[in-house]
Design a protein around this motif. Structure first.
Motif, PDB file in Angstrom:
ATOM      1  N   SER A 160      44.395  39.823  -7.499  1.00  0.00           N
ATOM      2  CA  SER A 160      44.850  38.431  -7.384  1.00  0.00           C
ATOM      3  C   SER A 160      45.640  38.193  -6.102  1.00  0.00           C
ATOM      4  N   PHE A 161      46.301  39.242  -5.602  1.00  0.00           N
ATOM      5  CA  PHE A 161      47.042  39.107  -4.351  1.00  0.00           C
ATOM      6  C   PHE A 161      46.107  38.937  -3.159  1.00  0.00           C
ATOM      7  N   LEU A 162      44.868  39.349  -3.321  1.00  0.00           N
ATOM      8  CA  LEU A 162      43.894  39.263  -2.220  1.00  0.00           C
ATOM      9  C   LEU A 162      42.986  38.045  -2.344  1.00  0.00           C
ATOM     10  N   ASP A 163      43.230  37.219  -3.359  1.00  0.00           N
ATOM     11  CA  ASP A 163      42.412  36.014  -3.556  1.00  0.00           C
ATOM     12  C   ASP A 163      42.935  34.909  -2.640  1.00  0.00           C
ATOM     13  N   GLY A 235      38.086  29.397 -11.994  1.00  0.00           N
ATOM     14  CA  GLY A 235      37.542  30.630 -11.448  1.00  0.00           C
ATOM     15  C   GLY A 235      38.537  31.460 -10.660  1.00  0.00           C
ATOM     16  N   HIS A 236      39.737  30.932 -10.417  1.00  0.00           N
ATOM     17  CA  HIS A 236      40.754  31.659  -9.632  1.00  0.00           C
ATOM     18  C   HIS A 236      42.087  31.724 -10.388  1.00  0.00           C
ATOM     19  N   TRP A 237      42.013  31.814 -11.694  1.00  0.00           N
ATOM     20  CA  TRP A 237      43.217  31.756 -12.535  1.00  0.00           C
ATOM     21  C   TRP A 237      44.272  32.806 -12.160  1.00  0.00           C
ATOM     22  N   PRO A 238      43.941  34.109 -12.087  1.00  0.00           N
ATOM     23  CA  PRO A 238      44.974  35.098 -11.754  1.00  0.00           C
ATOM     24  C   PRO A 238      45.565  34.899 -10.359  1.00  0.00           C
ATOM     25  N   GLY A 239      44.719  34.555  -9.401  1.00  0.00           N
ATOM     26  CA  GLY A 239      45.218  34.319  -8.044  1.00  0.00           C
ATOM     27  C   GLY A 239      46.167  33.146  -7.977  1.00  0.00           C
TER      28      GLY A 239
END
Length: 522
Positions: A160-163, A235-239
């Motif tokens: 998620s840190f790299l999203d 589609g980007h919930w954790p990020g």
């Protein structure tokens, strides 16, 4: 101390005596730390035989000699006096600051240990509630718990840190909210009176910001399709969680550092001197950049409106996966959440009397709560239904609707009674008691049934939000359980503050209104 002694020197208090006495008095003054020049002048006058001794000329001449001596001493000691004045001024400022911002002597939330625990557990659970309940692992925590921790949680958080798309979306969204606050029209409303006697002004246009966001999302959906909006947020919930936590940390550090500047009004509960606890609970009461109030801005805008957008994204995901339809359960959840959000934004000025604004400082607790907890935990039901669709049928839908609007009716009418009464209106002729300080406490209507009837309405609504998901997983009821704990804790804090504020009057009031939240039960 030197300045005090100089003000009561004999040359000022005994100037009407003979000249000899005057000279002795001046000599005595010369023995003070600031009187060396005067002492030298007197010694030169009395020891030099070529210097004629001035003859007494009555009271007038005696006074003149004494005054001259005092004048010389004053002139010579000016730098020292300024130093003393600066020291006294500094002491006065410190004393005034201490009186305005007294030292906090009692800890809340378990003190530094509790603050550290909450600071770690809040982000942890925001991630866990996603990685323990999703399309890949389902939502049964216990059987898959080792797998979640080993394979999804650690790797997922790291990814998620790299999203970078999630980071761009989140910070772009936050910038949108700031611009909307600045350019959209809004009414200027005064808050409650501060300890300084002043009232801050707030720009009220959160609902206008919501409309702008809702219209923008609708344009994206109708021009690019539901799949585009699904990919943008769902589609980007954790990020997005990671980006929001980062923003919360950065803000809390910034406001904590700024709180040490001069002329800052501190929160009564955030001035303990322990850096970790004060950073967590919030040291400054109303951190601002110019007229931009950081606390009230975060309270309703970035997190609350993002909650709505995430719900819409979940509905889009279900719409795509079900080939062009959404279930009645999803429709109910989105309706309930949207109604709640719109009500809060439309009645934005009502938050100015709430504990978060009037009492609590702005630290990591409020920052991560507003920016992370609200959008990513309050919307758990919609996210669950996005990948686990459920059809309820007409009877269940009507029953849940009735329960939700019962809770909303209690919540809104109770808040309406309180706000009207505070603004000097008593349309329902509600009864009240007057305290020794002149303040009035409602003892009839909803506020005669319990001391926090609005919390009761909130609980009913929270339960009705979870019911459309069924009973296959406890995760969708996490918000309801959390809300019970949150509001009980807030009720205890509020009652303790009122007991301190009203004393015996509050004891009398609690006998008139014994129920805390649920009428006749608790």
């Amino acid at each position: 101390m030197v300045q005090t002694r100089g003000q009561s020197t004999p040359s000022r208090s005994r100037s009407r005596k003979k000249s000899t006495s005057s000279l002795k008095s001046a000599a005595a003054q010369a023995d003070t730390p600031n009187g060396s020049a005067t002492k030298a002048a007197i010694e030169n006058t009395t020891s030099n035989p070529d210097t004629p001794t001035p003859k007494p000329r009555g009271r007038k001449s005696t006074k003149k000699v004494a005054d001259d001596s005092a004048s010389n001493a004053s002139t010579t000691s000016t730098p020292a006096k300024k130093t003393v004045q600066r020291k006294t001024s500094t002491r006065s400022i410190k004393k005034k600051d201490t009186m305005l911002n007294p030292k906090t002597t009692e800890y809340e939330f378990g003190g530094p240990v509790g603050a550290a625990g909450v600071s770690i557990l809040t982000p942890f659970f925001a991630y866990l509630l996603y990685f323990a309940c999703n399309e890949k692992v389902g939502c049964s925590i216990l059987p898959r718990y080792p797998e979640v921790i080993a394979h999804q949680f650690v790797a997922g958080v790291k990814e998620s840190f790299l999203d970078w798309q999630a980071w761009a979306v989140y910070f772009g969204w936050y910038a949108f909210c700031i611009v909307a606050w600045a350019v959209l029209p809004g009414q200027q409303v005064q808050g409650t009176e501060l300890r300084t006697g002043k009232k801050l002004e707030y720009k009220i246009n959160a609902f206008a910001t919501f409309l702008a966001a809702a219209i923008s999302s609708a344009v994206i959906i109708f021009t690019q399709g539901a799949k585009a909006f699904d990919d943008l947020l769902y589609g980007h919930w954790p990020g997005l969680i990671t980006a929001s936590i980062t923003m919360a940390v950065v803000q809390s550090i910034y406001v904590y550092v700024e709180s040490f500047k001069a002329d800052k009004l501190l929160a009564k509960g955030g001035n303990t001197g322990n850096h970790l606890f004060d950073w967590f609970i919030g040291r400054e009461l109303n951190p601002r950049i110019g007229v931009f109030d950081i606390k009230t801005f975060n309270e309703l805008r970035p997190g609350m409106i993002l909650w709505y957008l995430l719900d819409i994204s979940c509905a889009c995901h279900q719409f795509v996966s079900l080939n062009g339809r959404i279930t009645d359960s999803m429709a109910l959840v989105v309706l309930f959440h949207t109604w709640y959000i719109v009500d809060a934004l439309f009645n934005e000025s009502s938050i100015l009397t709430q504990m978060d604004i009037t009492t609590d400082g702005f630290g990591f607790m409020l920052s991560v709560g507003d920016l992370t907890w609200v959008p990513f935990v309050y919307g758990l039901q919609a996210r669950y239904l996005a990948f686990h669709p459920k059809d309820l049928g007409i009877l269940a839908t009507v029953a849940i609707l009735a329960l939700n609007f019962t809770g909303y009716y209690i919540f809104r009418t109770a808040n309406g009674e309180k706000n009207d009464f505070r603004n000097g209106s008593n349309k329902k002729n509600l009864q009240f008691m007057t305290t020794s300080s002149g303040r009035k406490l409602l003892t009839s209507g909803w506020w005669g049934r319990s001391r926090h009837p609005n919390y009761f309405g909130d609980w009913i609504m929270a339960f009705s939000w979870s019911l459309p998901t069924g009973f296959e997983t406890p995760i969708t009821y996490f918000y309801f359980a959390f809300f019970v704990v949150l509001l009980v804790h807030r009720q205890l804090r509020d009652d303790a503050a009122c007991q301190h504020k009203y004393g015996k009057d509050w004891t009398k009031y609690t006998k008139l209104v014994p129920s805390r939240i649920i009428p006749y039960v608790y």
